[in-house]
Design a protein around this motif. Structure first.
Motif, short mmCIF file in Angstrom:
data_model
loop_
_atom_site.label_atom_id
_atom_site.label_comp_id
_atom_site.label_asym_id
_atom_site.label_seq_id
_atom_site.Cartn_x
_atom_site.Cartn_y
_atom_site.Cartn_z
N GLY A 10 0.86 -1.02 -0.08
CA GLY A 10 0.07 0.06 0.04
C GLY A 10 0.85 1.31 0.01
N LYS A 11 2.05 1.13 -0.27
CA LYS A 11 2.83 2.34 -0.31
C LYS A 11 2.98 3.05 -1.75
CE LYS A 11 5.92 0.38 3.16
NZ LYS A 11 7.31 0.08 3.25
N ILE A 12 2.14 2.59 -2.90
CA ILE A 12 2.06 3.24 -4.03
C ILE A 12 0.78 4.22 -4.27
CG2 ILE A 12 2.01 3.13 -6.71
CD1 ILE A 12 4.19 0.76 -6.12
N THR A 13 0.67 5.13 -4.70
CA THR A 13 -0.38 6.06 -4.79
C THR A 13 -0.16 6.65 -6.38
OG1 THR A 13 -0.11 6.91 -2.56
CG2 THR A 13 -1.63 8.18 -4.09
N VAL A 14 -1.31 6.36 -7.02
CA VAL A 14 -1.40 6.81 -8.37
C VAL A 14 -1.94 8.12 -8.53
CG1 VAL A 14 -2.48 6.42 -10.82
CG2 VAL A 14 -1.64 4.50 -9.21
N HIS A 15 -1.32 9.14 -9.12
CA HIS A 15 -1.83 10.55 -9.59
C HIS A 15 -2.02 10.51 -11.09
CE1 HIS A 15 -1.14 11.94 -5.56
NE2 HIS A 15 -0.28 11.20 -5.51
N ARG A 16 -3.19 10.82 -11.53
CA ARG A 16 -3.56 10.78 -12.91
C ARG A 16 -3.11 12.05 -13.51
NH1 ARG A 16 -5.73 6.55 -15.32
NH2 ARG A 16 -6.16 7.97 -16.91
N LEU A 17 -2.64 12.04 -14.74
CA LEU A 17 -2.19 13.28 -15.46
C LEU A 17 -2.98 13.51 -16.66
CD1 LEU A 17 1.62 12.89 -15.10
CD2 LEU A 17 0.18 14.50 -13.78
N ASP A 18 -4.36 13.35 -16.48
CA ASP A 18 -5.47 13.37 -17.56
C ASP A 18 -5.33 14.96 -18.01
OD1 ASP A 18 -6.00 10.87 -17.62
OD2 ASP A 18 -7.63 11.10 -16.47
N PRO A 19 -5.49 15.33 -19.29
CA PRO A 19 -5.63 14.47 -20.49
C PRO A 19 -4.24 13.74 -20.88
CG PRO A 19 -5.52 16.70 -21.09
CD PRO A 19 -5.25 16.47 -19.78
N ALA A 20 -3.26 14.09 -20.41
CA ALA A 20 -1.94 13.30 -21.11
C ALA A 20 -2.18 12.02 -20.88
CB ALA A 20 -0.73 13.89 -20.32
N ILE A 21 -1.58 11.31 -22.10
CA ILE A 21 -1.19 9.75 -21.90
C ILE A 21 0.14 9.64 -21.37
CG2 ILE A 21 -3.19 9.20 -23.42
CD1 ILE A 21 -1.12 8.98 -25.69
N HIS A 22 0.61 8.35 -21.49
CA HIS A 22 1.72 8.00 -20.95
C HIS A 22 3.19 8.13 -22.01
CE1 HIS A 22 4.80 5.47 -18.50
NE2 HIS A 22 5.28 5.46 -19.75
N VAL A 23 2.91 7.84 -23.23
CA VAL A 23 3.89 8.23 -24.15
C VAL A 23 3.12 8.67 -25.60
CG1 VAL A 23 5.63 6.66 -23.55
CG2 VAL A 23 3.82 6.08 -25.32
N GLY A 24 3.89 9.34 -26.56
CA GLY A 24 3.38 9.79 -27.88
C GLY A 24 3.04 11.25 -27.79
N ARG A 25 2.24 11.60 -28.97
CA ARG A 25 1.97 12.90 -29.18
C ARG A 25 1.30 13.77 -27.89
NH1 ARG A 25 -2.46 15.57 -30.95
NH2 ARG A 25 -3.44 13.61 -31.49
N ARG A 26 0.58 12.96 -27.28
CA ARG A 26 -0.21 13.45 -26.07
C ARG A 26 0.42 12.91 -24.73
NH1 ARG A 26 -5.56 11.02 -26.89
NH2 ARG A 26 -5.54 11.25 -24.61
N GLY A 27 1.69 12.93 -24.83
CA GLY A 27 2.53 12.33 -23.78
C GLY A 27 2.51 13.27 -22.43
N CYS A 28 2.93 12.81 -21.49
CA CYS A 28 2.77 13.61 -20.14
C CYS A 28 4.12 14.39 -20.13
CB CYS A 28 2.62 12.71 -18.87
SG CYS A 28 3.93 11.42 -18.77
N ILE A 29 5.05 14.39 -20.99
CA ILE A 29 6.26 15.23 -20.97
C ILE A 29 6.57 15.87 -22.35
CG2 ILE A 29 7.63 13.76 -19.19
CD1 ILE A 29 9.17 12.63 -21.30
N ASN A 30 5.36 15.86 -23.03
CA ASN A 30 5.41 16.69 -24.29
C ASN A 30 5.12 18.16 -24.16
OD1 ASN A 30 5.14 17.70 -26.93
ND2 ASN A 30 3.82 15.96 -27.52
N PRO A 31 6.20 19.08 -24.44
CA PRO A 31 6.07 20.48 -24.54
C PRO A 31 5.14 21.04 -25.18
CG PRO A 31 8.15 20.11 -25.02
CD PRO A 31 7.46 18.71 -24.80
N ASP A 32 4.84 20.25 -26.29
CA ASP A 32 4.03 20.70 -27.50
C ASP A 32 2.47 20.17 -27.58
OD1 ASP A 32 6.12 22.09 -28.37
OD2 ASP A 32 6.62 20.29 -29.44
N SER A 33 1.92 19.78 -26.40
CA SER A 33 0.73 19.27 -26.44
C SER A 33 0.14 19.94 -25.09
CB SER A 33 0.62 17.57 -26.06
OG SER A 33 -0.71 17.18 -26.25
N TYR A 34 -1.30 20.41 -25.25
CA TYR A 34 -1.63 21.42 -24.16
C TYR A 34 -2.95 20.89 -23.28
CZ TYR A 34 1.79 24.43 -25.95
OH TYR A 34 2.70 24.84 -26.35
N CYS A 35 -3.05 21.07 -22.28
CA CYS A 35 -4.10 20.65 -21.32
C CYS A 35 -5.32 21.78 -21.67
CB CYS A 35 -3.85 20.93 -19.93
SG CYS A 35 -2.83 19.59 -19.20
#
Length: 66
Positions: free
Chosen positions: A14-39
């Motif tokens: 029970g030591k892991i907590t998930v924090h969603r970064l919606d609308p970003a996805i893990h990888v790709g054009r809408r990835g969570c570290i893409n500086p050219d995709s916007y919320c």
């Protein structure tokens, strides 16, 4: 992967907590570290991810939130 991995042991404990970064996805054009995709609020996915990580670090810091 492995039932004895550090991640799986932490999840079972029970030591892991998930924090969603919606609308970003893990990888790709809408990835969570893409500086050219916007919320919807105008921040890039990279800025949103950075803000979330910093808030979590500050909230759990021994020095407390700043």
């Amino acid at each position: 992967m492995s039932r004895r991995s550090g991640r799986d042991r932490a999840r079972r404990a029970g030591k892991i907590t998930v924090h969603r970064l919606d609308p970003a996805i893990h990888v790709g054009r809408r990835g969570c570290i893409n500086p050219d995709s916007y919320c919807p609020d105008g921040r890039s996915h990279l800025d949103h991810t950075t803000d979330t990580v910093l808030a979590l670090l500050r909230a759990t810091s021994p020095a407390g939130p700043r």
